[in-house]
Design a protein around this motif. Structure first.
Motif, mmCIF file in Angstrom:
data_model
loop_
_atom_site.group_PDB
_atom_site.id
_atom_site.type_symbol
_atom_site.label_atom_id
_atom_site.label_comp_id
_atom_site.label_asym_id
_atom_site.label_seq_id
_atom_site.Cartn_x
_atom_site.Cartn_y
_atom_site.Cartn_z
ATOM 1 N N VAL A 63 0.841 -1.191 0.000
ATOM 2 C CA VAL A 63 0.000 0.000 0.000
ATOM 3 C C VAL A 63 0.876 1.240 0.000
ATOM 4 C CG1 VAL A 63 -1.840 -1.219 1.252
ATOM 5 C CG2 VAL A 63 -0.198 0.176 2.528
ATOM 6 N N ALA A 64 0.241 2.381 -0.211
ATOM 7 C CA ALA A 64 0.918 3.674 -0.084
ATOM 8 C C ALA A 64 -0.061 4.626 0.579
ATOM 9 C CB ALA A 64 1.333 4.211 -1.447
ATOM 10 N N LEU A 65 0.483 5.572 1.317
ATOM 11 C CA LEU A 65 -0.373 6.616 1.861
ATOM 12 C C LEU A 65 0.373 7.930 1.829
ATOM 13 C CD1 LEU A 65 0.567 7.335 5.015
ATOM 14 C CD2 LEU A 65 -0.610 5.222 5.473
ATOM 15 N N SER A 66 -0.404 9.007 1.818
ATOM 16 C CA SER A 66 0.206 10.330 1.852
ATOM 17 C C SER A 66 -0.501 11.169 2.900
ATOM 18 C CB SER A 66 0.142 11.016 0.486
ATOM 19 O OG SER A 66 -1.192 11.297 0.133
ATOM 20 N N LEU A 67 0.276 12.029 3.530
ATOM 21 C CA LEU A 67 -0.242 12.980 4.514
ATOM 22 C C LEU A 67 0.181 14.364 4.056
ATOM 23 C CD1 LEU A 67 1.113 10.392 6.360
ATOM 24 C CD2 LEU A 67 -0.337 11.560 7.982
ATOM 25 N N LEU A 68 -0.776 15.261 3.974
ATOM 26 C CA LEU A 68 -0.539 16.626 3.549
ATOM 27 C C LEU A 68 -0.727 17.538 4.747
ATOM 28 C CD1 LEU A 68 -0.232 18.635 1.097
ATOM 29 C CD2 LEU A 68 -2.728 18.645 1.037
#
Length: 131
Positions: A63-68
Motif C-alpha cells: 500500500v501507499a499513503l500520503s499525509l498533507l
C-alpha cells in the motif's frame, strides 16, 4: 526498511488525514482517507472487516499513503510499504483512540450494527518527503 523522517512525526501526532492507496483484485487503484497514528514505528490505521480496502489489503498488502500538512500544503509525506499485521484483537480500542485524536470524543460514534473493526500495521519501506 524505512523509518518515518523525524521532521514529519508531527503529521502523525496531529489529526491529519492520510490518503491510503490500495490495489483491488482486478488491479485497479483505490484511494480512501483514513485516520492514522504510529505504533512502535509502524503506521497504524483501522477499518471494518469486509470493506473494499480490507479486501484489497488482504489480497495485496503493498500500500501507499500520503499525509498533507493542512497548515503548509506544499509539505507532505508519502509512505510506501507492506501491511505486516492485520488484527481484530484490540481494534475497537484503537478506533476509539483515533476518534479521540480526530473527533475529540471518547468512543468512535460511527459503529455500524454487526461491524467488526480491524487494525492494520504498515511497515514503511520507502518515504518521500517534501518540505
Amino acid at each position: 526498511m524505512s523509518q518515518i523522517p523525524q521532521e514529519f512525526m508531527d503529521l502523525f501526532e496531529r489529526p491529519v488525514f492520510a490518503h491510503l492507496a490500495t490495489i483491488t483484485p482486478k488491479g485497479e487503484v483505490q484511494v480512501n482517507p483514513v485516520w492514522v497514528d504510529l505504533h512502535e514505528g509502524l503506521v497504524r490505521f483501522n477499518s471494518a472487516r469486509g470493506r473494499q480496502k480490507d479486501r484489497n489489503i488482504r489480497h495485496n498488502p503493498q500500500v501507499a499513503l500520503s499525509l498533507l500538512d493542512p497548515d503548509q500544503p506544499y509539505r507532505y509525506l508519502e509512505v510506501r510499504g507492506r501491511v505486516v499485521e492485520i488484527t481484530e484483537e484490540g481494534a475497537d480500542a484503537v478506533i476509539d483512540g483515533l476518534a479521540r485524536k480526530y473527533l475529540g470524543v471518547d468512543r468512535f460514534p460511527y459503529h455500524a450494527p454487526g461491524e467488526t473493526r480491524v487494525t492494520y500495521l504498515l511497515q514503511p519501506e520507502h518515504c518521500t518527503k517534501m518540505a
